[in-house]
Design an enzyme around this catalytic site. Structure first.
Site, PDB file in Angstrom:
ATOM      1  N   THR A   1      -7.438 -12.116  48.170  1.00 30.00           N
ATOM      2  CA  THR A   1      -6.371 -11.229  47.673  1.00 30.00           C
ATOM      3  C   THR A   1      -6.378 -10.842  46.473  1.00 30.00           C
ATOM      4  O   THR A   1      -6.331  -9.812  46.012  1.00 30.00           O
ATOM      5  CB  THR A   1      -5.278 -11.804  48.072  1.00 30.00           C
ATOM      6  OG1 THR A   1      -5.139 -12.053  49.510  1.00 30.00           O
ATOM      7  CG2 THR A   1      -4.015 -10.857  47.831  1.00 30.00           C
TER       8      THR A   1
ATOM      9  N   GLY B   1     -14.045 -11.296  54.568  1.00 31.94           N
ATOM     10  CA  GLY B   1     -13.860 -10.049  53.713  1.00 31.94           C
ATOM     11  C   GLY B   1     -14.749 -10.232  52.379  1.00 31.94           C
ATOM     12  O   GLY B   1     -15.659 -11.053  52.299  1.00 31.94           O
TER      13      GLY B   1
ATOM     14  N   HIS C   1       8.966 -13.979  12.420  1.00 31.98           N
ATOM     15  CA  HIS C   1       9.934 -13.041  12.234  1.00 31.98           C
ATOM     16  C   HIS C   1       9.022 -11.822  11.684  1.00 31.98           C
ATOM     17  O   HIS C   1       8.229 -11.942  10.709  1.00 31.98           O
ATOM     18  CB  HIS C   1      11.202 -13.516  11.304  1.00 31.98           C
ATOM     19  CG  HIS C   1      11.783 -12.233  10.913  1.00 31.98           C
ATOM     20  ND1 HIS C   1      12.782 -11.708  11.700  1.00 31.98           N
ATOM     21  CD2 HIS C   1      11.791 -11.513   9.803  1.00 31.98           C
ATOM     22  CE1 HIS C   1      13.309 -10.526  11.032  1.00 31.98           C
ATOM     23  NE2 HIS C   1      12.696 -10.615   9.970  1.00 31.98           N
TER      24      HIS C   1
ATOM     25  N   GLY D   1     -13.527 -13.105  46.104  1.00 35.79           N
ATOM     26  CA  GLY D   1     -12.562 -12.881  45.423  1.00 35.79           C
ATOM     27  C   GLY D   1     -11.124 -12.938  46.053  1.00 35.79           C
ATOM     28  O   GLY D   1     -10.239 -13.195  45.257  1.00 35.79           O
TER      29      GLY D   1
END
Length: 464
Positions: A38, A33, A439, A36
């Site tokens: 799947t 195939g 925060h 890279g």
């Protein structure tokens, strides 16, 4: 028959084994195939690119909650698909061409099967060639599992290999399965305008997750989709474009398209592993030791074909281990599968590492648990989050984290400090109180959950 110093079977993470350190070796890379594997072509990368579109659509849809007036968002599916696969197909082709340009690497296209000890045939018929490797790396991955009622029904269906390349979104997409692939693709196609029905034989969706996450996600999904849990598919009837899913409990589901997302199967059965003396687990995974060595001499394996954690980042780490051990056989390193994180890119995101609470109970652990909601933080107010939370579990006596689970904005990023803590044996008390936590930020849900853990007293380490 040509003999190579090293043969790599699989051009996904297997291809990452070979770098400039292997320039003096004669190497063959085999794959039928696109390069890279799947992840690049039909897995995590295209799905996340599509998920981002779905997230944008959801943001536009919910903008009115923040006093922002927008027009309803509509997904231009052909344009989205072209953006995703126009790039990824090019990346795959360039990856193959780059490997072909390596002077010491042969690229062989075709299906590979073992015929004996470190010997394989590649291709079929007159195009078949035989190769032998002094050493071999098996990285052939896995494929979608298709249950018998679908496989034997004779009617069309999609899997994660194919569904993302559809010409247009289905009108009504039936999703068989309730795991992370089902969750992400349901999110994608719901945003694209499809009506979604999810069929899952477990009592909740994402049943492998912590019970709190599974319950919360199932409730969220049930507000968006037709969710059928605790039921199994018995057969598929009808005709192409007009499917009827007959269930063992409850009314049948009628849909134009069926997506099968019911797990994955290792591809070891497609390479005749037994002929090479490669042992398999009962589930089809190749047996490897801590050094990624198989039962066959000089044969290594990595990724979905062998790992208990079929995740790209795990496969990449295993590729690094294999590369080192090929180059340094007298000083091998081990693969660690401790503190493996995973994310589910739904809306909201989900991330996890370590044990679930049900596993802690089953193992009889003396644990503490703490849950803090995003809605109780200033950042949660800013993004109007009403469902998200961070859940942490720790050993009461040692203070070490046992597991962490997050449902909410940026969960896949927020889990990382907890992964680091588990990897480096940083105690929950120290992680909560030693570093400063910004925060207002979503990390406050994490730090607050850590601070709330009810751990056994340890006067030597407690501070006001």
């Amino acid at each position: 028959m040509r003999t190579h110093d090293l043969v790599i079977v699989g051009a996904g993470s297997g291809n990452a084994v070979v770098d400039e350190r292997f320039s003096q070796l004669d190497v063959a890379v085999i794959d039928e195939g696109p390069f890279g594997g799947t992840c690049l072509n039909r897995g995590c990368i295209p799905s996340k690119m599509l998920v981002h579109v779905a997230d944008l659509t959801g943001t536009i849809r919910d903008a009115g909650r923040f006093g922002v007036q927008t027009r309803p968002g509509r997904v231009d599916w052909p344009a989205v698909r072209e953006r995703v696969f126009g790039r990824l197909d090019r990346e795959a082709a360039e990856g193959e061409q780059g490997r072909r340009s390596s002077p010491n690497v042969d690229v062989l296209k075709g299906h590979a099967r073992f015929t004996g000890d470190r010997t394989l045939t590649v291709g079929t018929g007159a195009d078949t060639v035989t190769v032998r490797g002094e050493r071999i790396v098996v990285a052939v991955g896995s494929r979608p599992a298709v249950p018998p009622p679908v496989r034997d029904g004779g009617l069309p269906y999609e899997t994660s290999d194919t569904v993302m390349r559809l010409d247009r979104p289905p009108r009504h997409l039936a999703v068989l399965g309730g795991g992370y692939i089902a969750a992400e693709l349901a999110h994608v196609f719901h945003a694209a305008g499809s009506r979604i029905t999810v069929v899952e034989q477990e009592d909740t969706l994402l049943s492998a997750q912590d019970e709190s996450i599974a319950a919360a996600y199932t409730a969220i999904a049930s507000e968006r989709y037709d969710v059928r849990t605790g039921t199994a598919l018995t057969r598929v009837e009808g005709e192409p474009g007009r499917l009827r899913l007959v269930l063992d409990d409850g009314p049948a589901v009628e849909a134009d398209t069926l997506l099968v997302a019911a797990g994955r199967t290792p591809n070891s059965d497609r390479i005749d592993a037994g002929r090479a003396g490669i042992d398999l687990h009962d589930d089809g995974r190749i047996v490897v030791d801590a050094f990624q060595r198989t039962s066959a001499a000089e044969v290594f394996a990595l990724g979905d074909v062998c790992t208990p954690f079929p995740l790209k980042h795990v496969a990449n780490r295993e590729a690094q281990v294999v590369a080192h051990n090929l180059l340094h056989p007298d000083a091998p390193v081990r693969t660690s599968h401790e503190a493996v994180p995973a994310g589910v890119f739904t809306r909201p995101q989900i991330a996890q590492v370590g044990r679930t609470e049900q596993q802690c109970r089953q193992d009889g652990l003396h644990y503490a648990v703490s849950v803090r909601r995003f809605a109780d933080t200033a950042y949660g107010w800013a993004v109007e989050d009403t469902t998200g939370f961070c859940k942490v579990l720790a050993d009461r006596r040692t203070g070490l984290l046992l597991g962490a689970h997050i449902l909410g904005p940026q969960a896949a990023s927020l889990i990382q400090p907890l992964v680091i803590a588990m990897s480096l044996d940083i105690k929950a008390f120290d992680l909560a109180r030693s570093p400063l936590w910004i925060h207002p930020a979503p990390t406050e849900a994490v730090s607050n959950a850590l601070r709330d853990l009810d751990l056994d007293p340890d006067p030597g380490e407690r501070e006001p």
